[in-house]
Design a protein around this motif. Structure first.
Motif, PDB file in Angstrom:
ATOM      1  N   ILE A 110       5.987  -0.843  -0.328  1.00 43.99           N
ATOM      2  CA  ILE A 110       5.537   0.543  -0.101  1.00 43.99           C
ATOM      3  C   ILE A 110       5.314   1.162  -1.473  1.00 43.99           C
ATOM      4  O   ILE A 110       6.263   1.460  -2.205  1.00 43.99           O
ATOM      5  CB  ILE A 110       6.566   1.352   0.710  1.00 43.99           C
ATOM      6  CG1 ILE A 110       6.852   0.661   2.047  1.00 43.99           C
ATOM      7  CG2 ILE A 110       6.047   2.769   0.961  1.00 43.99           C
ATOM      8  CD1 ILE A 110       7.918   1.347   2.899  1.00 43.99           C
TER       9      ILE A 110
ATOM     10  N   ALA B 284       3.099   7.076  -5.332  1.00 46.20           N
ATOM     11  CA  ALA B 284       2.336   7.843  -6.320  1.00 46.20           C
ATOM     12  C   ALA B 284       3.064   9.163  -6.462  1.00 46.20           C
ATOM     13  O   ALA B 284       3.136   9.946  -5.519  1.00 46.20           O
ATOM     14  CB  ALA B 284       0.912   8.073  -5.834  1.00 46.20           C
TER      15      ALA B 284
ATOM     16  N   ILE C 139       1.852   5.765 -10.597  1.00 46.12           N
ATOM     17  CA  ILE C 139       1.629   4.932  -9.410  1.00 46.12           C
ATOM     18  C   ILE C 139       2.484   3.689  -9.561  1.00 46.12           C
ATOM     19  O   ILE C 139       2.333   2.925 -10.508  1.00 46.12           O
ATOM     20  CB  ILE C 139       0.130   4.591  -9.237  1.00 46.12           C
ATOM     21  CG1 ILE C 139      -0.645   5.869  -8.897  1.00 46.12           C
ATOM     22  CG2 ILE C 139      -0.060   3.539  -8.145  1.00 46.12           C
ATOM     23  CD1 ILE C 139      -2.092   5.667  -8.561  1.00 46.12           C
TER      24      ILE C 139
ATOM     25  N   MET D 194       0.865  -1.184   0.000  1.00 47.70           N
ATOM     26  CA  MET D 194       0.000   0.000   0.000  1.00 47.70           C
ATOM     27  C   MET D 194       0.897   1.227   0.000  1.00 47.70           C
ATOM     28  O   MET D 194       2.091   1.114   0.222  1.00 47.70           O
ATOM     29  CB  MET D 194      -0.848  -0.007   1.285  1.00 47.70           C
ATOM     30  CG  MET D 194      -2.322   0.318   1.137  1.00 47.70           C
ATOM     31  SD  MET D 194      -2.687   1.867   0.352  1.00 47.70           S
ATOM     32  CE  MET D 194      -2.855   2.952   1.759  1.00 47.70           C
ATOM     33  N   PHE D 195       0.292   2.383  -0.270  1.00 54.03           N
ATOM     34  CA  PHE D 195       1.032   3.639  -0.110  1.00 54.03           C
ATOM     35  C   PHE D 195       1.378   3.803   1.376  1.00 54.03           C
ATOM     36  O   PHE D 195       0.674   3.251   2.238  1.00 54.03           O
ATOM     37  CB  PHE D 195       0.166   4.831  -0.534  1.00 54.03           C
ATOM     38  CG  PHE D 195      -0.317   4.755  -1.947  1.00 54.03           C
ATOM     39  CD1 PHE D 195       0.549   4.975  -3.006  1.00 54.03           C
ATOM     40  CD2 PHE D 195      -1.638   4.459  -2.224  1.00 54.03           C
ATOM     41  CE1 PHE D 195       0.098   4.897  -4.315  1.00 54.03           C
ATOM     42  CE2 PHE D 195      -2.100   4.384  -3.530  1.00 54.03           C
ATOM     43  CZ  PHE D 195      -1.225   4.598  -4.575  1.00 54.03           C
ATOM     44  N   GLN D 196       2.426   4.571   1.654  1.00 54.69           N
ATOM     45  CA  GLN D 196       2.736   4.853   3.060  1.00 54.69           C
ATOM     46  C   GLN D 196       1.539   5.524   3.718  1.00 54.69           C
ATOM     47  O   GLN D 196       0.907   6.396   3.123  1.00 54.69           O
ATOM     48  CB  GLN D 196       3.957   5.770   3.164  1.00 54.69           C
ATOM     49  CG  GLN D 196       4.389   5.982   4.600  1.00 54.69           C
ATOM     50  CD  GLN D 196       5.407   7.094   4.766  1.00 54.69           C
ATOM     51  OE1 GLN D 196       6.191   7.360   3.869  1.00 54.69           O
ATOM     52  NE2 GLN D 196       5.382   7.738   5.921  1.00 54.69           N
ATOM     53  N   THR D 197       1.205   5.062   4.924  1.00 52.88           N
ATOM     54  CA  THR D 197       0.071   5.665   5.645  1.00 52.88           C
ATOM     55  C   THR D 197       0.595   6.433   6.852  1.00 52.88           C
ATOM     56  O   THR D 197       1.805   6.618   6.984  1.00 52.88           O
ATOM     57  CB  THR D 197      -0.928   4.580   6.067  1.00 52.88           C
ATOM     58  OG1 THR D 197      -0.230   3.617   6.858  1.00 52.88           O
ATOM     59  CG2 THR D 197      -1.534   3.880   4.850  1.00 52.88           C
TER      60      THR D 197
ATOM     61  N   THR E  57      -5.953   4.436   6.351  1.00 51.99           N
ATOM     62  CA  THR E  57      -4.807   5.342   6.243  1.00 51.99           C
ATOM     63  C   THR E  57      -4.296   5.893   7.568  1.00 51.99           C
ATOM     64  O   THR E  57      -3.302   6.616   7.576  1.00 51.99           O
ATOM     65  CB  THR E  57      -5.163   6.534   5.330  1.00 51.99           C
ATOM     66  OG1 THR E  57      -6.314   7.191   5.870  1.00 51.99           O
ATOM     67  CG2 THR E  57      -5.437   6.087   3.913  1.00 51.99           C
TER      68      THR E  57
END
Lengths: 387, 142
Positions: free
Chosen positions: A369, A372, A363, A34-37, A169
């Motif tokens: 990790i 985007a 993206i 996932m993207f860094q949260t 998130t």
């Protein structure tokens, strides 16, 4: 009899109307990536506050991570060869020697020790893995973690099935509608693109849907049709431009949907970039094709008021330019509605409101990790030459 | 005789007035702000500020990516009277880093630093990678 029939028809029509405005999503087993949260600090202790079985390490420190109100222990220290290591109690049995299969990746980046692992989090009677990234800064001893979990599944819109995913998130292990990211592969090309990912509103088949309900464990989501709109930046497609009531520095209204060639440029101001921005806008104003150039600026707060005033005075001299300054509070809502990207967004919109160009976003999902990244324009003449 | 007396009174008043003008010059430099030496003009002086205070200024506000998922914000503020006397000042720093596209929070941090005359401080926001979009705020208060 006639009255009963009429009532039934009304009920069916109303039901159809309600059902067509509702979209449901169902998500399966959580996956890492996932993207860094949001990062959350981990408080460290010299001694654990409960009995733990730990591997043989030197200079041990113990920390706790709370996910869905359940505490998971981690231990930091040096192994026999003096290497810094992190171990995590994935299965929450207070034994940190039996979790090797749950720890996915231990790596070293400069002074940071990074562990990507998972916690088996209980949600009622169900248990799901929740993937996290733990970062230990060996220079100052601080430890933080953030969530890296997504759940993949499907979203059904008026009988059409789309591949979709959900992530939370704020890294607390609890999915709620204020802190999620929803991804829907609308064009079925096998990947999630920028306009297919949203924290709140998505445009699907020409209609706008807002997240209404989310299961605490992220296994399902309900979207409802909304009047609220956000600009969905698909190249070559007609834009639905949300109402924003923007006014420029001279108090004149800014019409982003007017039937003329428009160039929209958004830039959070930084002192070191202001000269570049000024030059860029001067160059753009020379191009005869654009009938309207709108510059949305986000000034720096508490800094450089004098230089900003000089900068805006110089902007006022540029012919055909409308300048809109946004304060931080307003900016976030405008950025969301117009899908503006930092550090800079260019949009070229035709008189028919088709999106001709927009700063591209890449993206990248080949690592755990995700990234985007907006691809800023290095040389504006490169694309302006072909316009 | 009456004319002579009137001229003397006028002369005394004028002399007193010139004396005060010199005092005003001194007042703008280092003289005490309350000066009752010349009672006629003391009322005028009372309307001005007790201290010639231009207020505080943020003189430095710099945010940068340090590496290792860490962003730093450094700031400096100053507060002096026009005569150079250090006055109390508080510098409030805050930094927030968000995802550059989807805008959810990655980290945030804030702190206040107080002192006399000049004060500086720094805070960090962790963890946020180099692609994060970070917003800063450096504000001072007297």
């Amino acid at each position: 009899m006639k009255r009963t029939l009429l009532e039934m028809i009304i009920v069916v029509l109303f039901g159809t109307l309600v059902i067509s405005s509702v979209v449901t999503g169902v998500f399966d087993e959580p996956k890492p990536g996932m993207f860094q949260t949001m990062g959350r600090p981990v408080r460290l202790m010299d001694l654990p506050d409960t009995m733990l079985i730990v591997p043989p390490l030197h200079n041990v420190k113990v920390g706790k991570i709370t996910l869905n109100d359940q505490d998971f222990y981690l231990v930091l220290g040096q192994d026999g060869s003096g290497r810094d290591v992190i171990t995590f109690d994935c299965n929450n049995n207070l034994n940190l020697t039996d979790d090797s299969s749950g720890n996915l990746l231990l790596s070293y980046e400069g002074r940071i020790v990074k562990l990507i692992t998972n916690a088996l989090v209980r949600y009622g009677t169900d248990v799901f893995p929740y993937y996290i990234c733990i970062l230990w800064n060996t220079e100052n001893g601080s430890v933080v973690y953030f969530g890296l979990t997504r759940r993949e599944g499907t979203l059904v819109v008026e009988g059409e099935v789309f591949h979709a995913a959900i992530a939370e998130t704020d890294s607390d292990g609890v999915y709620n509608k204020e802190n999620i990211l929803l991804m829907v592969d609308l064009n079925r090309n096998g990947r999630f693109e920028e306009h297919e990912v949203s924290p709140r509103i998505l445009q699907i088949s020409g209609r706008f849907y807002e997240v209404d309900e989310v299961a605490k464990n992220g296994s399902s989501v309900v979207l409802r049709e909304t009047e609220d709109k956000i600009l969905t930046p698909v190249l070559g497609e007609k834009l639905i431009i949300p109402e924003l009531s923007l006014t420029d520095m001279e108090g004149k209204p800014v019409d982003l949907g007017s039937d003329e060639w428009k160039l929209l440029y958004f830039e959070p101001l930084h002192r070191e970039r202001s000269e570049r921005t000024l030059t860029l806008l001067k160059e753009l104003s020379q191009i005869k094709g654009f009938q309207r150039i709108v510059f949305l600026a986000l000034p720096e707060e508490g800094c450089c008021q004098d230089s900003e005033n000089t900068f805006f005075e110089q902007l006022k001299k540029i012919k055909g330019l409308q300048v809109v300054t946004l304060n931080m509070e307003r900016a976030l809502s405008v950025m969301e509605k117009l899908s503006l990207i930092s550090p800079e967004t260019f949009m070229i919109i035709s008189p028919e409101n088709k999106l001709i160009y927009r700063t591209p976003v890449a993206i990248i999902t080949d690592q755990l990790i995700w990234k985007a990244v907006a691809v800023p324009l290095e040389n504006p003449k490169m694309f302006l030459g072909s316009f | 005789m009456r004319i002579f007396l009137s001229l003397t009174v006028v002369l005394l008043i004028v002399t007193w007035g010139f004396g005060l003008m010199g005092g005003t010059d001194v007042l703008n430099a280092q003289a005490p702000f309350y000066d009752s030496k010349y009672p006629l003009f003391a009322t005028l002086k009372d309307r001005g500020p007790l201290i010639d205070d231009p207020g505080c200024f943020v003189t430095f506000c710099w945010m940068h990516y340090w590496g290792d998922f860490r962003w730093y914000l450094e700031g400096k503020a100053e507060h002096y009277s026009s005569t150079g006397v250090p006055l109390s000042v508080t510098l409030s720093l805050s930094i927030k880093c968000v995802h550059p596209i989807f805008r959810y929070t990655l980290c945030s941090s804030s702190a206040a630093f107080s002192g006399l005359g000049q004060v500086s401080g720094s805070i960090s926001c962790y963890p946020a990678g180099d692609a994060a979009e970070c917003y800063k705020s450096c504000l001072c208060s007297n």
